[in-house]
Scaffold this motif. Structure first.
Motif: not given
Length: 645
Positions: A522-532
């Motif tokens: 994945g890419k991104g460590l904010t909750p929303t970025a991790m989901k997307k």
């Protein structure tokens, strides 16, 4: 008798005549222009000595100066760089006749030093560090025909030496307009007695200080011996005491004691510290034996010990007792540190290991740690917290719906974590734990190997035994660009599910052997970025298991008998439904998890499922098909049902 009196009177008469000759023929004020001229030539600053220089004859023969000051350059706040209320100088009498000024000791009372740095970077010390003025070196060439006395300064022919110094009531102020800092040392005292090479001399000092909002005190004493030319030195009987206070921290007592210090020999040192930092109080003491070679290239500490106690509400356990025994060596030429941790205990947690540090622009750190047993739940107090929470839940029940707020608040803005600190690390380590407990899950033989190198964190390997099975994992986090990217591969094999669920969730409804394979990125460590952005697969395979609390086969038999109007045989099996296999492959992409091969097989049932769930929008579209197969009293029956979500 007369001869004896004559013999005794002769040296007394010589001393009296010598003192009289000193007062009559040696004018101490001749040193004023000498000192002022030398200071002017070397620094360009004005030295002002108020009043005459006078002789003092008690307790020793010497000179006494009144108010003396060294003027600041133009543009600085304080008129003086240095000033002193009184200067006493004791001198040897007879060498004065040979233009030799042998100073036995200098006494400074009320010395004040003001160091300033202006906003443009100029400092009043610049004059002291600059080269001597060149104009004085050009005059002799222009006046080579003048009489000899006009080309000779007041200092020509004199030799000056110093033996000891005593300072009392001194003050040092340092202000920097560029950084907005202010440091002040006051009530400074220093005493050095019987200063001479190759002889032991006692020195002691004391001071009080202020650095912005910080307050501190220090005092100490030591015996030292210097070799000719300062080639070697030795120390003994060293004692140092200090205190410190700021807005949130206070060191009530800090002590250091050193019995001896000599090169190429073991030297014992003891230290202690007591105070509080914010809401944390501490009391620590320790010691070590250290050796320094004459070249000051290798420092070795053996038997380094620490015994400390921490208290505070923020600690997971209070009091927290920390003890340590270790060895350390540091090679200054190679900038290499070698640390051996013999034992570190934090309450019931024990650690041992070793580490090396190669100093460079980015220090290279390598380490390995081992622990026989770590109970993280006990250390963090989670056992007591969970028990307390269960007790409160039982008392309060499920009612009480009025605790929430009726209004709604805007969600907090998500921000990627700042991982720039990882770019300055080069760390690689191994950790081994024989027994480990966290979240009430029990693990054995935990081994991990990881590294952080210039912004990339890598889990090279992780392995552990877990409930008759095993778990292995690897992973990577690349923080060189924001948002960071990551990947993980994990495999759980042969884990007994029921004892794991009992320990972790206090639930025994599911039995079997679990196997799970995870491969995601994945890419991104904010909750929303991790989901997307999370993508990959999760393969689940449970074998030879059972669902406790319900016997599906028994329910089918009973309902089939009622449908046929037959009487029940009265035999009931255990409330559990066995299954031979339960499998599913979950695919994750763009915030959606999907599967098309979910299956569950038992002697009487066949379950198949497929569909997807959007865990961002929290919606699901799933179809489950159930088939009943088997033989009831010699006749085959088959029932098919479907459920759509």
């Amino acid at each position: 008798m007369k001869k004896l009196l004559l013999i005794l009177a002769i040296p007394v008469l010589v001393i009296v005549l010598g003192v009289a000759a000193l007062v009559m023929f040696v004018n101490p004020n001749q040193f004023k222009p000498m000192l002022a001229e030398q200071v002017k030539n070397q620094t360009g600053l004005e030295l002002e000595i108020s009043g005459d220089i006078s002789w003092q004859f008690f307790p020793s023969v010497g000179l006494e100066l009144g108010q003396t000051s060294l003027k600041n350059p133009q543009g600085f706040q304080n008129p003086n760089l240095f000033s002193v209320s009184q200067v006493g100088v004791s001198v040897a009498v007879m060498p004065l006749l040979d233009k030799t000024l042998e100073i036995g000791s200098i006494t400074l009372d009320g010395a004040q030093v003001y160091l300033e740095t202006l906003k443009d970077g100029r400092s009043n010390l610049d004059a002291l560090t600059a080269a001597p003025q060149a104009e004085t070196t050009e005059e002799p060439a222009a006046t080579s025909d003048a009489p000899a006395e006009t080309s000779t300064s007041a200092a020509d022919g004199w030799q000056i030496s110093l033996s000891g110094v005593t300072v009392s009531n001194a003050l040092l102020e340092m202000s920097n307009a560029q950084t907005g800092t202010f440091t002040k040392l006051y009530d400074v005292g220093l005493n050095v007695t019987e200063f001479a090479v190759d002889q032991w001399t006692t020195a002691n000092f004391e001071l009080k200080g202020q650095n912005n909002e910080q307050q501190f005190t220090a005092k100490g004493t030591a015996d030292f011996k210097l070799a000719q030319g300062f080639a070697e030195y030795a120390l003994k009987n060293i004692e140092f005491d200090a205190t410190y206070t700021d807005a949130v921290n206070q060191i009530q007592q800090a002590q250091l004691k050193l019995a001896t210090f000599e090169f190429d020999k073991p030297n014992a040192i003891e230290f202690s510290m007591k105070g509080n930092a914010a809401d944390l109080t501490f009391d620590a003491k320790g010691g070590t034996t250290f050796t320094v070679d004459k070249a000051i290239s290798l420092v070795e500490l053996s038997g380094l010990s620490l015994d400390s106690t921490l208290n505070g509400a923020a600690l997971p356990q209070s009091p927290m007792k920390i003890t340590m025994a270790s060895d350390l060596s540091f090679d200054l030429n190679k900038s290499f540190l070698d640390f051996v941790l013999q034992k570190l205990t934090v309450n019931k947690i024990e650690l041992d290991g070793k580490a090396t540090v190669q100093l460079a622009d980015i220090p290279k750190v390598r380490f390995s740690l081992h622990s026989p047993n770590i109970d993280l739940d006990e250390f963090l107090g989670l056992n007591q917290t969970a028990a307390s929470a269960d007790s409160k839940a039982g008392e309060s029940g499920t009612g009480g719906s009025g605790t929430g707020s009726s209004g709604t608040s805007a969600p907090a803005q998500e921000v990627e974590p700042d991982l720039t600190a990882l770019s300055g690390l080069d760390v690689q380590g191994k950790i081994t734990i024989d027994k480990f407990k966290a979240g009430n899950a029990h693990m054995q033989q935990v081994k991990t190997d990881f590294a952080v190198n210039r912004g990339v964190a890598t889990l090279n390997s992780f392995s552990s035994q877990l409930y008759s099975g095993s778990i292995t994992a690897t992973g990577k986090l690349d923080a060189r660009k924001s948002p960071a990217s990551y990947s993980a591969v994990k495999r759980i094999k042969g884990v007994k599910v029921q004892p794991l669920l009992v320990d972790v969730a206090n639930n025994d409804m599911l039995e079997g052997t679990g196997n799970i394979d995870v491969n995601v990125k994945g890419k991104g460590l904010t909750p929303t970025a991790m989901k997307k952005n999370l993508s990959g697969t999760v393969k689940i395979n449970f074998a030879d298991g059972a669902v406790n609390g319900i016997n599906v086969a028994q329910l089918i038999r009973e309902n089939y008998a009622r449908f046929k109007g037959q009487s029940l045989d009265g035999e009931k099996g255990p409330k559990k439904t066995d299954f031979s296999a339960m499998k599913a492959t979950l695919k994750l992409a763009n915030g959606v998890v999907s599967t098309n091969d979910m299956t569950a097989e038992s002697p009487l049932l066949r379950v198949k499922g497929q569909g997807s769930a959007n865990y961002i929008n929290e919606t699901a579209d799933f179809v489950v098909s159930t088939s009943v197969v088997g033989t009831l009293k010699g006749r085959a029956a088959r029932v098919s049902t479907s459920l759509e979500m």
